[in-house]
Design an enzyme around this catalytic site. Sequence first.
Site, mmCIF file in Angstrom:
data_model
loop_
_atom_site.group_PDB
_atom_site.id
_atom_site.type_symbol
_atom_site.label_atom_id
_atom_site.label_comp_id
_atom_site.label_asym_id
_atom_site.label_seq_id
_atom_site.Cartn_x
_atom_site.Cartn_y
_atom_site.Cartn_z
ATOM 1 N N LYS A 63 0.808 -1.216 0.000
ATOM 2 C CA LYS A 63 0.000 0.000 0.000
ATOM 3 C C LYS A 63 0.846 1.272 0.000
ATOM 4 O O LYS A 63 0.311 2.378 -0.031
ATOM 5 C CB LYS A 63 -0.941 0.011 1.215
ATOM 6 C CG LYS A 63 -1.961 -1.129 1.183
ATOM 7 C CD LYS A 63 -2.894 -1.076 2.394
ATOM 8 C CE LYS A 63 -3.917 -2.217 2.341
ATOM 9 N NZ LYS A 63 -4.826 -2.188 3.509
ATOM 10 N N HIS A 127 -10.962 -22.341 6.585
ATOM 11 C CA HIS A 127 -9.699 -23.076 6.615
ATOM 12 C C HIS A 127 -9.925 -24.456 6.030
ATOM 13 O O HIS A 127 -11.057 -24.834 5.690
ATOM 14 C CB HIS A 127 -9.144 -23.158 8.036
ATOM 15 C CG HIS A 127 -8.442 -21.900 8.476
ATOM 16 N ND1 HIS A 127 -7.268 -21.472 7.905
ATOM 17 C CD2 HIS A 127 -8.766 -20.979 9.422
ATOM 18 C CE1 HIS A 127 -6.889 -20.333 8.475
ATOM 19 N NE2 HIS A 127 -7.784 -20.015 9.391
ATOM 20 N N ASP A 128 -8.842 -25.194 5.935
ATOM 21 C CA ASP A 128 -8.845 -26.509 5.298
ATOM 22 C C ASP A 128 -10.075 -27.342 5.674
ATOM 23 O O ASP A 128 -10.749 -27.890 4.795
ATOM 24 C CB ASP A 128 -7.565 -27.244 5.713
ATOM 25 C CG ASP A 128 -7.491 -28.670 5.220
ATOM 26 O OD1 ASP A 128 -6.707 -28.943 4.304
ATOM 27 O OD2 ASP A 128 -8.204 -29.539 5.757
ATOM 28 N N ILE A 129 -10.378 -27.426 6.958
ATOM 29 C CA ILE A 129 -11.467 -28.295 7.406
ATOM 30 C C ILE A 129 -12.807 -27.881 6.803
ATOM 31 O O ILE A 129 -13.663 -28.721 6.514
ATOM 32 C CB ILE A 129 -11.536 -28.318 8.947
ATOM 33 C CG1 ILE A 129 -12.451 -29.448 9.426
ATOM 34 C CG2 ILE A 129 -11.956 -26.959 9.508
ATOM 35 C CD1 ILE A 129 -12.385 -29.678 10.919
ATOM 36 N N TYR A 131 -13.194 -26.290 3.804
ATOM 37 C CA TYR A 131 -13.184 -26.522 2.365
ATOM 38 C C TYR A 131 -13.426 -27.994 2.033
ATOM 39 O O TYR A 131 -14.104 -28.319 1.058
ATOM 40 C CB TYR A 131 -11.863 -26.050 1.754
ATOM 41 C CG TYR A 131 -11.472 -24.658 2.180
ATOM 42 C CD1 TYR A 131 -12.418 -23.626 2.248
ATOM 43 C CD2 TYR A 131 -10.165 -24.344 2.546
ATOM 44 C CE1 TYR A 131 -12.070 -22.349 2.660
ATOM 45 C CE2 TYR A 131 -9.806 -23.074 2.956
ATOM 46 C CZ TYR A 131 -10.762 -22.079 3.019
ATOM 47 O OH TYR A 131 -10.414 -20.819 3.427
ATOM 48 N N ASP A 156 -5.571 -27.966 2.142
ATOM 49 C CA ASP A 156 -4.451 -27.048 1.921
ATOM 50 C C ASP A 156 -3.435 -27.589 0.923
ATOM 51 O O ASP A 156 -3.119 -26.948 -0.080
ATOM 52 C CB ASP A 156 -3.724 -26.775 3.242
ATOM 53 C CG ASP A 156 -4.410 -25.700 4.074
ATOM 54 O OD1 ASP A 156 -5.384 -25.109 3.581
ATOM 55 O OD2 ASP A 156 -3.967 -25.465 5.202
#
Length: 379
Positions: A63, A127-129, A131, A156
């Site tokens: 930025k 998080h992974d779980i 998805y 992941d």
Amino acid sequence: MSQGPLAGTRILEFSGIGPGPFAGMLLSDLGADIIRIDRPGYDRDTPVHVTRRGRRSVALDLKAPGATETCLALMGRADAIYEGFRPGVMERLGLGPDVALSHNPRLVYGRMTGWGQYGPLAQAAGHDINYIAISGALAAIGPAEQPMPPLNLVGDFGGGALYLVVGLLAALLHARETGEGQVVDAAMSDGAASLMAAFYGMRADGRWKSERAGNMLDGGSPYYGTYRCQDDRWVAIGPLEPQFFRHLIKLLGIDFVPERQEDRAAWPALRRSFESAFLRRPQAEWIALLEGTDACAAGVIGMEDAPRHPHNSARGTFVEVEGVIQPAPAPRFSKTPGAIQQTGFGIGAHDAEALLDWGIDRSVIDMLRASGALAKAEL
């Protein structure tokens, strides 16, 4: 000079967590020259960050004045880039794929997210779980009582990083043939669903039950699972084929009719026979008897012992880098073997070096430092 089949390929990585760093590690191990754009800030310069290995880090405040122009200049020199922000973040920074491809029409632009670039959940945190929950994978893993997260290997690393890497490599081949870059939308929810392809096929064929621990590969069958040994260690068995099953029960001394291997009515008794047999000896004795035979058996060992396993040792499956034991580059190549490239791990460890090497003028680097855009992390 980097080493591996991707030597000479330049990739720009915008740092993230989970699948992004792991994808970068894999690409670097294959020889790609990767600059990782990190956020400036406190960081430990330590080799325990295994998935950071092999890339040069530039600590850049995206930025701050001059940062966008510098990133676009790097994109112009890159073969591929990838980022792991929520959809729209790169566009708001002025670094979205439309702008990037206008600067470099051959650029492969990888996007790594949990839910993908569009869809009802695209902007949701997760998080992974989460998805793998909507892919059907999580519901199929674990004991009958409840689903069990399989570390973060399925979402992941399997459904995310590996599909991103495959997508980037495929798009790079296309770009080299046609001169046309494109966007690779890698979603962990998509990748996890893809990993379930065989199981959806078995379900359609009536060979897969919805109940956990009710199938051949999910702990339901007694001949595909783990068993406790006399010393409270474990052995894993998986003799799926009849000839391997016969070999195992012969070595164990189990009185069982081999032809009843798929007879579910016989499974409870067979499981009890396996349990009783394995409890008679410590793990080391079972390893000596079973490993290396067609019984399809192996001792279950932890990360502290895996590097010393004779097979892993013979193949050099693990290496030591600055005192940290870690997996070696994989897979193996006969002509262009991969290798761990850079060993500096700290954020901003290669600011000027990496930018100069990619053709950024010294005066631009001085301007970035003066504006605060380029600032090595405090260690």
